[in-house]
Design a protein around this motif. Structure first.
Motif, PDB file in Angstrom:
ATOM      1  N   ILE A 312      63.714  25.980   4.940  1.00  0.00           N
ATOM      2  CA  ILE A 312      63.775  27.223   4.170  1.00  0.00           C
ATOM      3  C   ILE A 312      64.439  28.357   4.949  1.00  0.00           C
ATOM      4  O   ILE A 312      65.174  29.159   4.354  1.00  0.00           O
ATOM      5  CB  ILE A 312      62.367  27.607   3.672  1.00  0.00           C
ATOM      6  N   PRO A 313      64.242  28.472   6.257  1.00  0.00           N
ATOM      7  CA  PRO A 313      64.951  29.524   6.994  1.00  0.00           C
ATOM      8  C   PRO A 313      66.470  29.424   6.942  1.00  0.00           C
ATOM      9  O   PRO A 313      67.156  30.404   7.247  1.00  0.00           O
ATOM     10  CB  PRO A 313      64.439  29.341   8.435  1.00  0.00           C
ATOM     11  N   THR A 314      67.018  28.280   6.538  1.00  0.00           N
ATOM     12  CA  THR A 314      68.466  28.183   6.339  1.00  0.00           C
ATOM     13  C   THR A 314      68.881  28.801   5.007  1.00  0.00           C
ATOM     14  O   THR A 314      70.070  28.885   4.710  1.00  0.00           O
ATOM     15  CB  THR A 314      68.928  26.715   6.359  1.00  0.00           C
ATOM     16  N   LEU A 315      67.898  29.178   4.180  1.00  0.00           N
ATOM     17  CA  LEU A 315      68.094  29.726   2.825  1.00  0.00           C
ATOM     18  C   LEU A 315      68.642  28.679   1.867  1.00  0.00           C
ATOM     19  O   LEU A 315      69.207  29.011   0.826  1.00  0.00           O
ATOM     20  CB  LEU A 315      69.012  30.956   2.846  1.00  0.00           C
ATOM     21  N   SER A 316      68.452  27.412   2.183  1.00  0.00           N
ATOM     22  CA  SER A 316      68.935  26.307   1.362  1.00  0.00           C
ATOM     23  C   SER A 316      68.138  26.192   0.065  1.00  0.00           C
ATOM     24  O   SER A 316      66.903  26.164   0.078  1.00  0.00           O
ATOM     25  CB  SER A 316      68.823  24.998   2.146  1.00  0.00           C
ATOM     26  N   LEU A 317      68.855  26.086  -1.052  1.00  0.00           N
ATOM     27  CA  LEU A 317      68.197  25.862  -2.334  1.00  0.00           C
ATOM     28  C   LEU A 317      67.566  24.473  -2.387  1.00  0.00           C
ATOM     29  O   LEU A 317      66.508  24.286  -2.999  1.00  0.00           O
ATOM     30  CB  LEU A 317      69.201  26.021  -3.474  1.00  0.00           C
ATOM     31  N   ALA A 318      68.210  23.493  -1.753  1.00  0.00           N
ATOM     32  CA  ALA A 318      67.657  22.141  -1.710  1.00  0.00           C
ATOM     33  C   ALA A 318      66.321  22.124  -0.981  1.00  0.00           C
ATOM     34  O   ALA A 318      65.377  21.434  -1.399  1.00  0.00           O
ATOM     35  CB  ALA A 318      68.642  21.199  -1.025  1.00  0.00           C
ATOM     36  N   ALA A 319      66.221  22.874   0.108  1.00  0.00           N
ATOM     37  CA  ALA A 319      64.967  22.936   0.867  1.00  0.00           C
ATOM     38  C   ALA A 319      63.861  23.582   0.042  1.00  0.00           C
ATOM     39  O   ALA A 319      62.710  23.123   0.052  1.00  0.00           O
ATOM     40  CB  ALA A 319      65.179  23.700   2.165  1.00  0.00           C
ATOM     41  N   LEU A 320      64.184  24.655  -0.667  1.00  0.00           N
ATOM     42  CA  LEU A 320      63.199  25.305  -1.527  1.00  0.00           C
ATOM     43  C   LEU A 320      62.711  24.366  -2.616  1.00  0.00           C
ATOM     44  O   LEU A 320      61.504  24.295  -2.903  1.00  0.00           O
ATOM     45  CB  LEU A 320      63.810  26.564  -2.157  1.00  0.00           C
ATOM     46  N   LEU A 321      63.628  23.616  -3.234  1.00  0.00           N
ATOM     47  CA  LEU A 321      63.256  22.662  -4.271  1.00  0.00           C
ATOM     48  C   LEU A 321      62.374  21.562  -3.702  1.00  0.00           C
ATOM     49  O   LEU A 321      61.380  21.157  -4.329  1.00  0.00           O
ATOM     50  CB  LEU A 321      64.517  22.070  -4.897  1.00  0.00           C
ATOM     51  N   ALA A 322      62.713  21.065  -2.524  1.00  0.00           N
ATOM     52  CA  ALA A 322      61.945  19.989  -1.904  1.00  0.00           C
ATOM     53  C   ALA A 322      60.520  20.435  -1.608  1.00  0.00           C
ATOM     54  O   ALA A 322      59.554  19.716  -1.902  1.00  0.00           O
ATOM     55  CB  ALA A 322      62.635  19.525  -0.619  1.00  0.00           C
ATOM     56  N   LEU A 323      60.355  21.620  -1.029  1.00  0.00           N
ATOM     57  CA  LEU A 323      59.011  22.083  -0.690  1.00  0.00           C
ATOM     58  C   LEU A 323      58.194  22.344  -1.951  1.00  0.00           C
ATOM     59  O   LEU A 323      56.986  22.058  -1.988  1.00  0.00           O
ATOM     60  CB  LEU A 323      59.074  23.346   0.170  1.00  0.00           C
ATOM     61  N   ALA A 324      58.821  22.888  -2.997  1.00  0.00           N
ATOM     62  CA  ALA A 324      58.117  23.107  -4.256  1.00  0.00           C
ATOM     63  C   ALA A 324      57.645  21.780  -4.846  1.00  0.00           C
ATOM     64  O   ALA A 324      56.512  21.673  -5.361  1.00  0.00           O
ATOM     65  CB  ALA A 324      59.023  23.842  -5.243  1.00  0.00           C
ATOM     66  N   ALA A 325      58.497  20.751  -4.787  1.00  0.00           N
ATOM     67  CA  ALA A 325      58.123  19.437  -5.299  1.00  0.00           C
ATOM     68  C   ALA A 325      56.990  18.822  -4.482  1.00  0.00           C
ATOM     69  O   ALA A 325      56.088  18.176  -5.032  1.00  0.00           O
ATOM     70  CB  ALA A 325      59.340  18.509  -5.306  1.00  0.00           C
ATOM     71  N   ILE A 326      57.014  19.021  -3.169  1.00  0.00           N
ATOM     72  CA  ILE A 326      55.931  18.523  -2.308  1.00  0.00           C
ATOM     73  C   ILE A 326      54.609  19.181  -2.693  1.00  0.00           C
ATOM     74  O   ILE A 326      53.575  18.509  -2.828  1.00  0.00           O
ATOM     75  CB  ILE A 326      56.262  18.777  -0.829  1.00  0.00           C
ATOM     76  N   ALA A 327      54.625  20.492  -2.873  1.00  0.00           N
ATOM     77  CA  ALA A 327      53.401  21.210  -3.245  1.00  0.00           C
ATOM     78  C   ALA A 327      52.893  20.739  -4.605  1.00  0.00           C
ATOM     79  O   ALA A 327      51.679  20.545  -4.799  1.00  0.00           O
ATOM     80  CB  ALA A 327      53.669  22.711  -3.265  1.00  0.00           C
ATOM     81  N   LEU A 328      53.798  20.548  -5.554  1.00  0.00           N
ATOM     82  CA  LEU A 328      53.402  20.084  -6.880  1.00  0.00           C
ATOM     83  C   LEU A 328      52.822  18.678  -6.814  1.00  0.00           C
ATOM     84  O   LEU A 328      51.792  18.381  -7.447  1.00  0.00           O
ATOM     85  CB  LEU A 328      54.608  20.112  -7.823  1.00  0.00           C
ATOM     86  N   GLY A 329      53.460  17.797  -6.051  1.00  0.00           N
ATOM     87  CA  GLY A 329      52.942  16.441  -5.897  1.00  0.00           C
ATOM     88  C   GLY A 329      51.553  16.423  -5.297  1.00  0.00           C
ATOM     89  O   GLY A 329      50.689  15.633  -5.704  1.00  0.00           O
ATOM     90  N   ALA A 330      51.310  17.309  -4.324  1.00  0.00           N
ATOM     91  CA  ALA A 330      49.993  17.394  -3.708  1.00  0.00           C
ATOM     92  C   ALA A 330      48.950  17.899  -4.701  1.00  0.00           C
ATOM     93  O   ALA A 330      47.835  17.371  -4.792  1.00  0.00           O
ATOM     94  CB  ALA A 330      50.054  18.318  -2.487  1.00  0.00           C
ATOM     95  N   LYS A 331      49.305  18.923  -5.469  1.00  0.00           N
ATOM     96  CA  LYS A 331      48.385  19.491  -6.453  1.00  0.00           C
ATOM     97  C   LYS A 331      48.001  18.453  -7.503  1.00  0.00           C
ATOM     98  O   LYS A 331      46.819  18.295  -7.858  1.00  0.00           O
ATOM     99  CB  LYS A 331      49.027  20.702  -7.121  1.00  0.00           C
ATOM    100  N   LEU A 332      48.991  17.749  -8.039  1.00  0.00           N
ATOM    101  CA  LEU A 332      48.734  16.761  -9.076  1.00  0.00           C
ATOM    102  C   LEU A 332      47.876  15.616  -8.554  1.00  0.00           C
ATOM    103  O   LEU A 332      46.929  15.175  -9.221  1.00  0.00           O
ATOM    104  CB  LEU A 332      50.063  16.224  -9.618  1.00  0.00           C
ATOM    105  N   THR A 333      48.200  15.123  -7.361  1.00  0.00           N
ATOM    106  CA  THR A 333      47.445  14.010  -6.790  1.00  0.00           C
ATOM    107  C   THR A 333      46.013  14.417  -6.482  1.00  0.00           C
ATOM    108  O   THR A 333      45.066  13.654  -6.744  1.00  0.00           O
ATOM    109  CB  THR A 333      48.127  13.501  -5.509  1.00  0.00           C
TER     110      THR A 333
END
Length: 357
Positions: A312-333
């Protein structure tokens, strides 16, 4: 810059092992003391306090990394996190898998590496399986799955990072850092854990600067890297079993350093203790989680450190999407496990109630 340091018999890659080792030891020490963990920040019983620690580290990582970029010392222009073709299906699916895996194993791979240094045999088992599966996704029998999912892309054009949006890098750096600091301010943590977290965050720009500036050698270039565990775990496994045919790199030093740093902290503060699995059912759950994190980390382009704290410190949109998906996967599981649980060994019996790490 490396060629001006006077090293004549040592390559930049060899020095990068030492750099990774130093950063790994510091991360292991600090993460063991602060209980640094993204899973806890998302679904833990003490999520508010854990989030304060994690987002404090993120704020300092963002500010330090972007300060290095603004000064012209490093650039992410050609970095893999800022490619114009975003493999959206791989990133989202990988993030969901990684998030599910870290709930099943009760820790993301960085946390489990730290726990492995404190005598936790469950964590060491997960680390081994994670490394095997990640290597299989990168270069082995699972690689076709990775390449197939990677063909589903979205062309971002020039908008590969927040820096390309209105306001530029300065505005988005300030907004992200401010948001992270607000989470930390409202976490109820004492000053000492937050100070330790800030020091963890500073390791991120040190990694980028070390590999991308200090060790930059145009005649024998190495990859610009920082804190990450997916590819480094796979590389460490490969080096361990084939050291006569492959040289270690930054990631190998990092993983080894984290284990050593966590071990040192555990011995120094009396927190070292042997722990193992309680039941076959728990063993199966941890192995499944390790495999999910190994596959997910590769597909998402990194773990909670590689795509999160360092990405995320690179300001990458891909990194932001990946971390959001990780958080969502954790919440759902976590929601599914809590709903399905009826007091079985190794499972939470009520939301937020969890067995010891």
């Amino acid at each position: 810059m490396f060629e001006s340091l006077g090293f004549e018999e040592t390559t930049a890659k060899e020095i990068s092992v030492l750099l990774g080792l130093i950063l790994g030891v510091l991360f292991g020490l600090l993460a063991e003391r602060t209980r640094f963990c993204f899973r806890r920040a998302v679904v833990g019983a003490d999520a508010r306090q854990a989030a304060g620690v994690w987002f404090t580290a993120l704020a300092t990582a963002i500010l330090g990394t972007q300060a290095a970029v603004a000064s012209g010392l490093i650039s992410f222009a050609d970095h893999r996190l800022l490619t114009s073709d975003l493999p959206v299906l791989a990133v989202v699916l990988g993030g969901l898998m990684f998030g599910a895996g870290m709930v099943l194993t009760r820790g993301c791979i960085s946390r489990l590496t730290v726990l492995g240094g404190t005598g936790n045999l469950r964590a060491l088992t997960v680390l081994l399986v994670f490394a095997v599966v990640a290597h299989a996704m990168l270069k082995g029998v699972l690689a076709p799955l990775r390449t197939t999912l990677g063909t589903f892309t979205i062309d971002l054009g020039e908008t590969v990072s927040l820096a390309a949006l209105p306001g530029g890098a300065a505005l988005w750096t300030a907004l992200l850092a401010l948001a992270a600091l607000l989470v930390a301010a409202r976490s109820g943590n004492r000053a000492l854990p937050l100070l330790g977290a800030a020091l963890i965050g500073l390791l991120v720009p040190l990694g980028w600067l070390g590999t991308g500036y200090v060790l930059f050698d145009e005649f024998d270039p190495i990859a610009m890297e920082s804190l990450s565990f997916t590819a480094p775990a796979a590389d460490t496994l490969f080096y361990t079993i084939a050291s006569t045919s492959i040289a270690p790199g930054f990631g190998t030093g990092l993983v080894g350093g984290v284990l050593l740093g966590a071990l040192a902290a555990a011995l120094l503060f009396g927190s070292f203790r042997w722990q193992s699995f309680d039941s076959p059912r728990q063993t199966g759950r941890y192995l499944a989680g390790a495999a999910l994190m190994g596959m997910g980390g590769v597909l998402a382009g990194g773990c909670t450190l590689g795509a999160g704290l360092a990405g995320i410190p690179t300001l990458s949109l891909a990194a932001l999407l990946a971390l959001a998906a990780i958080a969502l996967g954790a919440k759902l599981t976590d929601a599914v496990l809590n709903a399905a649980s009826s007091g079985s060994a190794g499972y939470p019996t009520t939301p937020g109630q969890q067995p010891a790490e």
